[in-house]
Design an enzyme around this catalytic site. Structure first.
Site, PDB file in Angstrom:
ATOM      1  N   LYS A  22       0.378  -1.109  -0.064  1.00  0.00           N
ATOM      2  CA  LYS A  22       0.314  -0.003  -0.088  1.00  0.00           C
ATOM      3  C   LYS A  22       0.926   0.639   0.133  1.00  0.00           C
ATOM      4  O   LYS A  22       0.729   2.169  -0.722  1.00  0.00           O
ATOM      5  CB  LYS A  22      -0.695  -0.288   1.540  1.00  0.00           C
ATOM      6  CG  LYS A  22      -1.119   1.397   1.332  1.00  0.00           C
ATOM      7  CD  LYS A  22      -2.405   1.487   2.855  1.00  0.00           C
ATOM      8  CE  LYS A  22      -1.246   1.262   4.101  1.00  0.00           C
ATOM      9  NZ  LYS A  22      -0.791   3.017   5.334  1.00  0.00           N
ATOM     10  N   ASN A  23       1.909   1.354   0.668  1.00  0.00           N
ATOM     11  CA  ASN A  23       2.453   2.543   1.442  1.00  0.00           C
ATOM     12  C   ASN A  23       3.826   2.943  -0.531  1.00  0.00           C
ATOM     13  O   ASN A  23       4.165   3.653  -0.853  1.00  0.00           O
ATOM     14  CB  ASN A  23       3.527   2.882   2.419  1.00  0.00           C
ATOM     15  CG  ASN A  23       2.285   2.976   3.272  1.00  0.00           C
ATOM     16  OD1 ASN A  23       1.570   3.065   3.621  1.00  0.00           O
ATOM     17  ND2 ASN A  23       2.554   2.454   5.154  1.00  0.00           N
ATOM     18  N   ARG A  93      -2.944  10.060   5.406  1.00  0.00           N
ATOM     19  CA  ARG A  93      -1.721  10.968   5.765  1.00  0.00           C
ATOM     20  C   ARG A  93      -0.796  11.306   4.560  1.00  0.00           C
ATOM     21  O   ARG A  93      -0.067  12.321   4.359  1.00  0.00           O
ATOM     22  CB  ARG A  93      -0.904  10.073   6.746  1.00  0.00           C
ATOM     23  CG  ARG A  93       0.584  10.330   6.681  1.00  0.00           C
ATOM     24  CD  ARG A  93       0.505  11.834   7.796  1.00  0.00           C
ATOM     25  NE  ARG A  93       1.624  12.320   8.259  1.00  0.00           N
ATOM     26  CZ  ARG A  93       2.538  12.988   8.988  1.00  0.00           C
ATOM     27  NH1 ARG A  93       1.521  14.233   9.370  1.00  0.00           N
ATOM     28  NH2 ARG A  93       3.513  13.994   9.140  1.00  0.00           N
ATOM     29  N   CYS A 117      -4.648   8.173  10.194  1.00  0.00           N
ATOM     30  CA  CYS A 117      -5.121   6.831  11.311  1.00  0.00           C
ATOM     31  C   CYS A 117      -4.793   7.759  12.526  1.00  0.00           C
ATOM     32  O   CYS A 117      -4.028   8.754  12.913  1.00  0.00           O
ATOM     33  CB  CYS A 117      -4.597   6.137  11.291  1.00  0.00           C
ATOM     34  SG  CYS A 117      -4.375   4.946  10.243  1.00  0.00           S
ATOM     35  N   ARG A 122       1.253  13.195  14.319  1.00  0.00           N
ATOM     36  CA  ARG A 122       1.714  12.884  13.412  1.00  0.00           C
ATOM     37  C   ARG A 122       2.023  14.704  12.797  1.00  0.00           C
ATOM     38  O   ARG A 122       1.206  15.074  11.575  1.00  0.00           O
ATOM     39  CB  ARG A 122       1.082  12.889  12.416  1.00  0.00           C
ATOM     40  CG  ARG A 122       0.734  11.246  13.412  1.00  0.00           C
ATOM     41  CD  ARG A 122      -0.108   9.940  11.996  1.00  0.00           C
ATOM     42  NE  ARG A 122       0.969   9.423  11.202  1.00  0.00           N
ATOM     43  CZ  ARG A 122       0.414   8.274   9.734  1.00  0.00           C
ATOM     44  NH1 ARG A 122      -0.446   8.868  10.454  1.00  0.00           N
ATOM     45  NH2 ARG A 122       1.551   8.127   9.457  1.00  0.00           N
ATOM     46  N   ASP A 305       4.254  -0.883  12.484  1.00  0.00           N
ATOM     47  CA  ASP A 305       2.941  -1.014  11.823  1.00  0.00           C
ATOM     48  C   ASP A 305       2.307  -2.484  11.809  1.00  0.00           C
ATOM     49  O   ASP A 305       1.153  -3.052  11.054  1.00  0.00           O
ATOM     50  CB  ASP A 305       2.927  -0.762   9.926  1.00  0.00           C
ATOM     51  CG  ASP A 305       2.525   0.707   9.871  1.00  0.00           C
ATOM     52  OD1 ASP A 305       2.510   0.999  10.386  1.00  0.00           O
ATOM     53  OD2 ASP A 305       3.088   0.502   9.100  1.00  0.00           O
ATOM     54  N   ARG A 398      -8.716   0.133   3.984  1.00  0.00           N
ATOM     55  CA  ARG A 398      -7.808   1.154   3.481  1.00  0.00           C
ATOM     56  C   ARG A 398      -6.277   0.282   3.201  1.00  0.00           C
ATOM     57  O   ARG A 398      -6.179   1.087   2.486  1.00  0.00           O
ATOM     58  CB  ARG A 398      -7.577   2.118   4.686  1.00  0.00           C
ATOM     59  CG  ARG A 398      -8.447   3.389   5.075  1.00  0.00           C
ATOM     60  CD  ARG A 398      -8.390   4.015   6.009  1.00  0.00           C
ATOM     61  NE  ARG A 398      -6.806   4.891   6.427  1.00  0.00           N
ATOM     62  CZ  ARG A 398      -6.092   5.497   6.931  1.00  0.00           C
ATOM     63  NH1 ARG A 398      -7.201   5.213   7.780  1.00  0.00           N
ATOM     64  NH2 ARG A 398      -5.078   6.047   6.263  1.00  0.00           N
TER      65      ARG A 398
HETATM   66  N1  EPU Z   1       7.453  13.026  12.340  1.00  0.00           N
HETATM   67  C1  EPU Z   1       7.322  14.340  13.337  1.00  0.00           C
HETATM   68  N2  EPU Z   1       6.862  15.218  11.769  1.00  0.00           N
HETATM   69  C2  EPU Z   1       7.230  15.360  10.746  1.00  0.00           C
HETATM   70  C3  EPU Z   1       6.999  13.829   9.674  1.00  0.00           C
HETATM   71  C4  EPU Z   1       6.779  13.134  11.338  1.00  0.00           C
HETATM   72  O1  EPU Z   1       8.318  14.532  14.384  1.00  0.00           O
HETATM   73  O2  EPU Z   1       7.456  16.214   9.807  1.00  0.00           O
HETATM   74  C5  EPU Z   1       7.104  12.135  13.519  1.00  0.00           C
HETATM   75  C6  EPU Z   1       5.941  11.388  13.646  1.00  0.00           C
HETATM   76  O3  EPU Z   1       5.167  11.934  14.233  1.00  0.00           O
HETATM   77  C7  EPU Z   1       6.291  10.535  13.861  1.00  0.00           C
HETATM   78  C8  EPU Z   1       7.539   9.549  13.625  1.00  0.00           C
HETATM   79  O4  EPU Z   1       7.851  11.060  13.027  1.00  0.00           O
HETATM   80  O5  EPU Z   1       6.561   9.994  15.410  1.00  0.00           O
HETATM   81  C9  EPU Z   1       7.970   8.889  12.007  1.00  0.00           C
HETATM   82  O6  EPU Z   1       6.598   9.171  11.300  1.00  0.00           O
HETATM   83  P1  EPU Z   1       6.768   8.798   9.673  1.00  0.00           P
HETATM   84  O7  EPU Z   1       7.010  10.415   9.523  1.00  0.00           O
HETATM   85  O8  EPU Z   1       8.139   7.910   9.878  1.00  0.00           O
HETATM   86  O9  EPU Z   1       5.698   8.764   9.295  1.00  0.00           O
HETATM   87  P2  EPU Z   1       5.028   8.703   8.396  1.00  0.00           P
HETATM   88  O10 EPU Z   1       6.188   8.372   7.096  1.00  0.00           O
HETATM   89  O11 EPU Z   1       3.622   9.713   8.186  1.00  0.00           O
HETATM   90  C10 EPU Z   1       4.490   5.672   6.832  1.00  0.00           C
HETATM   91  C11 EPU Z   1       3.907   4.897   6.910  1.00  0.00           C
HETATM   92  C12 EPU Z   1       2.905   4.661   8.299  1.00  0.00           C
HETATM   93  C13 EPU Z   1       4.376   3.988   9.283  1.00  0.00           C
HETATM   94  C14 EPU Z   1       5.411   5.298   9.520  1.00  0.00           C
HETATM   95  C15 EPU Z   1       6.402   4.614  10.440  1.00  0.00           C
HETATM   96  C16 EPU Z   1       3.167   6.515   4.645  1.00  0.00           C
HETATM   97  C17 EPU Z   1       2.103   6.485   4.042  1.00  0.00           C
HETATM   98  N3  EPU Z   1       2.758   5.695   6.223  1.00  0.00           N
HETATM   99  O12 EPU Z   1       4.290   7.049   7.820  1.00  0.00           O
HETATM  100  O13 EPU Z   1       1.651   3.341   7.757  1.00  0.00           O
HETATM  101  O14 EPU Z   1       2.980   3.814  10.081  1.00  0.00           O
HETATM  102  O15 EPU Z   1       5.794   5.688   8.101  1.00  0.00           O
HETATM  103  O16 EPU Z   1       6.589   3.339   9.231  1.00  0.00           O
HETATM  104  O17 EPU Z   1       4.446   5.757   4.132  1.00  0.00           O
HETATM  105  C18 EPU Z   1      -0.181   2.310   7.424  1.00  0.00           C
HETATM  106  O18 EPU Z   1       0.752   1.787   6.992  1.00  0.00           O
HETATM  107  O19 EPU Z   1      -0.764   1.778   8.962  1.00  0.00           O
HETATM  108  C19 EPU Z   1       0.531   3.293   8.807  1.00  0.00           C
HETATM  109  C20 EPU Z   1       0.286   4.308   9.545  1.00  0.00           C
END
Ligand code: EPU
Length: 419
Positions: A22-23, A93, A117, A122, A305, A398
């Site tokens: 998915k991602n 997101r 989610c 975030r 995840d 989703r």
């Molecule tokens: N964070 C910040 N500031 C930012 C961005 C992130 O503080 O500007 C923090 C977040 O709050 C979190 C940490 O950094 O505490 C890591 O977040 P990350 O940005 O890596 O998460 P993401 O890129 O938004 C992706 C996946 C998530 C998965 C995370 C971690 C996608 C669309 N989503 O999210 O997937 O949990 O990486 O591996 O790629 C899911 O598929 O169910 C899902 C939530």
């Protein structure tokens, strides 16, 4: 909202086939914005989040055609504007990953605070700082972010927080920027490397993706290309855990075992054995699972995840274990509902949870709060001897395609009730 009705206790057997990630698929659709030429994406999982990204692209004037199940053509010849549809963008997101390529193509984007989610704060500070580093101007008004840049200039940027979407988005932004960009402290998830390979096949000059430092030499334009989405390592891990938790010998096919080292390590320590082939793993569960503590980490650590599914597994293991959720500060609250199913869990603080096992779980009527906790409830329901109802199936849809059909095929008693 649809509901899943599950009767636990059936013996499961056979093979679960892993779909495209998915991602990774979401980012591939975003990458298609970087070129005016046709892009063909295959092995795309037909999940709700992918449907939302496609909706957003179409509202930008991008032509997206579904050629057949899991195969799409995307042509971003004319992008009409850079304004993401706020209603859809608020729901996922991953909408934020569209903003980098859109900025590179149109020079101006606006978007709301991205949704997704309910698993923690975030924030998007990494993206804001990143865009500024490329020379863009950014301001927020009435809940909308506006970013504009006549030219994007290559930069050196350090991620204060390791972020998967942050790394992918800034990597994509840099592809069409002038000069060289060096991104430091990047996320090392396989998704990042995959995205770079696809972009390089379209003419980008990216090196180091998959390591903490990525270098991107900007190019004037990208060509079209095709990409087959890699197998979903989270779905694969979920299926392995499902087999172990329910004590069934199941084969998880079309996975990349090399992406699952941390998961296999935990499962092996719990007593699970595997028969591995190139692209498949057969789970051989032990008579008794041993409790093992888990700490979620960035890749190659144990994925956040899979924290919810592994927690259900811990409830079936003998002894006390801890889960330390280090990535999100709001991703353990779903366990309140797991307690109602009979789990012996104790939340110490928003990051740490204790589980005492084994416990016989009971069938319940449960709300699915997010994709992964929703799937964990399915596993929990399959571990019971009773009937459970999982409301808000949309959350599971989703991220997991037609999960009820796939689980039914291996012997589970699960049906979807359309409300
Ligand atoms: N964070 C910040 N500031 C930012 C961005 C992130 O503080 O500007 C923090 C977040 O709050 C979190 C940490 O950094 O505490 C890591 O977040 P990350 O940005 O890596 O998460 P993401 O890129 O938004 C992706 C996946 C998530 C998965 C995370 C971690 C996608 C669309 N989503 O999210 O997937 O949990 O990486 O591996 O790629 C899911 O598929 O169910 C899902 C939530």
């Amino acid at each position: 909202m649809d509901t899943f009705v599950i009767r636990g206790g059936n013996r499961l057997h056979g093979t679960l086939t892993v779909n495209g990630s998915k991602n990774a698929a979401l980012k591939a659709f975003a990458a298609a914005l970087l070129t005016s030429q046709p892009v063909r994406l295959s092995n795309v999982p037909e999940v709700e989040d992918v449907a939302r990204i496609i909706e957003m692209l179409r509202k930008l004037g991008v032509v997206v055609r579904r050629l057949r199940q899991g195969t799409y053509s995307v042509i971003a010849r004319h992008i009409e504007h850079g304004n993401l549809d706020p209603d859809t963008a608020k729901r996922i997101r991953a909408s934020i990953v569209l903003t980098g390529p859109l900025l590179a193509r149109t020079g101006a984007v606006s978007f709301p605070y991205p949704g997704g989610c309910v698993i923690g704060k975030r924030p998007i500070d990494v993206f804001e700082a990143g865009y500024r580093a490329f020379g863009a101007r950014l301001h927020e008004r009435k809940g909308m972010f506006h970013v504009a840049a006549k030219r994007l200039i290559g930069t050196t940027f350090f991620f204060g927080t390791v972020s998967v979407t942050g790394t992918e988005t800034l990597m994509m932004t840099a592809v069409l920027a002038e000069g060289t960009t060096v991104l430091k402290n990047c996320a090392c998830e396989p998704d990042v490397e995959e995205l770079s390979k696809f972009l390089n096949a379209c003419g980008a000059k990216i090196s180091g993706a998959g390591s903490p430092t990525i270098t991107i030499h900007g190019v004037r334009r990208l060509s079209g290309g095709s990409y087959s989405v890699m197998p979903d390592r989270i779905e694969a891990g979920t299926f392995l855990i499902l087999a172990a938790a329910t004590g069934n010998r199941l084969t998880v096919d079309r996975c990349i075992p090399g992406h699952l080292d941390s998961v296999l390590d935990v499962l092996r320590k719990m007593g699970v054995r595997f028969r591995a082939q190139k692209n498949s793993l057969t789970v051989i569960p032990p008579k008794r699972l041993t409790a093992v503590s888990v700490k979620t980490r960035e890749y190659p650590g144990f994925p956040t995840d899979l924290q919810a599914p592994v927690c259900v597994l811990q409830t079936q293991a003998e002894g006390r274990s801890l889960i330390h959720e280090t990535i999100y500060e709001g991703r353990l609250y779903w366990t309140e509902e797991l307690k109602r199913m009979g789990a012996d869990v104790r939340l110490f603080d928003p990051h740490r949870l204790e589980i005492q096992g084994p416990t016989a779980l009971r069938g319940r009527d449960i709300e699915s709060p997010d994709i992964r906790a929703g799937m964990a409830f399915i596993i929990a329901a399959l571990c019971t001897r009773g009937t459970s109802t999982i409301n808000d199936a949309y959350q599971i849809d989703r991220g997991y395609e037609r999960i009820e059909e796939r689980l039914k095929a291996v012997g589970a008693s699960i049906r979807r009730v359309r409300n």
